[in-house]
Design an enzyme around this catalytic site. Structure first.
Site, mmCIF file in Angstrom:
data_model
loop_
_atom_site.group_PDB
_atom_site.id
_atom_site.type_symbol
_atom_site.label_atom_id
_atom_site.label_comp_id
_atom_site.label_asym_id
_atom_site.label_seq_id
_atom_site.Cartn_x
_atom_site.Cartn_y
_atom_site.Cartn_z
ATOM 1 C CB ALA A 9 -0.910 0.010 1.231
ATOM 2 C CB SER A 10 0.096 4.796 -0.706
ATOM 3 O OG SER A 10 -1.058 5.077 0.064
ATOM 4 C CB THR A 11 2.873 6.392 3.415
ATOM 5 O OG1 THR A 11 2.460 7.532 2.672
ATOM 6 C CG2 THR A 11 4.225 5.927 2.936
ATOM 7 C CG ASP A 15 -4.219 3.972 0.244
ATOM 8 O OD1 ASP A 15 -5.386 4.403 0.219
ATOM 9 O OD2 ASP A 15 -3.264 4.554 -0.265
#
Length: 209
Positions: A9-11, A15
């Site tokens: 995932a993104s940070t 997400d």
């Protein structure tokens, strides 16, 4: 049947949370027991990822490796994608992609069905992995073009005091969806610099659009 969920995932925490909720529900609907969850904030263009490596080390034969989509598992070059597939196959894992329904049949122990669909799935996975890599390359090229267009129009895309090498590092890490603090550590710069470069990239994208 046991499954290990891999989420790249993104940070942004939401997400990973969204993916976890969807994949957990998927396992419940298929009567699959989750024995491990691995969340990675790392680029998919690298084969050497801490959480992915941990998953592959801890996994056992005949378990499910569950991902949301192919690009969450790989944005690798074709050569490295083949290397990853070889490792997965050697471990005896069943690679199930939630948004690729044909892979769901691998949950079944029907040998005839599995053998036929393994061929189909292998082709589809190769195609989607290639598309994920191409999408990543195109996105990077658009950013470069946007910066070039911005410069051509006389827009400010970097001050004289900025270190060009650091800026290039920051740009690469931004493209990999890493967090500002992590990027600052990797590029050896301030968090403010990271946000400044992000702002420049957004401005360049708008010009390119």
């Amino acid at each position: 049947m046991n499954a290990r969920i891999y989420m790249r995932a993104s940070t942004k925490e939401q997400d990973a949370y969204r993916a976890e909720q969807e994949l957990t529900a998927f396992c419940k609907s298929k009567d699959i027991t989750i024995v491990g969850k691995y969340v990675e904030n790392y680029t998919g263009t690298s084969l050497k990822r801490p959480k992915l490596g941990m998953l592959l080390t801890e996994s056992n034969a005949d378990e499910v490796l569950l991902v949301e989509s192919v690009d969450r598992l790989s944005r690798l070059s074709l050569e490295e994608w083949y290397q990853l597939k070889a490792i997965i196959n050697k471990k005896g894992l069943r690679l199930i992609v939630a948004d690729l329904p044909t892979t769901h049949t691998l949950i079944s122990d029907d040998d005839l069905t599995s053998n036929i669909l393994k061929i189909v799935n292998n082709m589809l996975l190769d195609l989607m992995a290639t598309m994920a890599r191409q999408d990543n390359d195109k996105r990077r090229e658009r950013i470069k073009q946007g910066l070039a267009n911005a410069k051509a129009q006389g827009k400010q895309v970097g001050g004289r005091s900025k270190n060009y090498a650091i800026r290039e590092k920051v740009t690469r890490y931004i493209e990999k969806n890493l967090g500002a603090e992590e990027i600052a550590k990797l590029a050896d710069c301030s968090v403010a610099t990271v946000y400044r470069v992000k702002k420049e990239i957004q401005s360049a994208k708008q010009v390119c659009a």
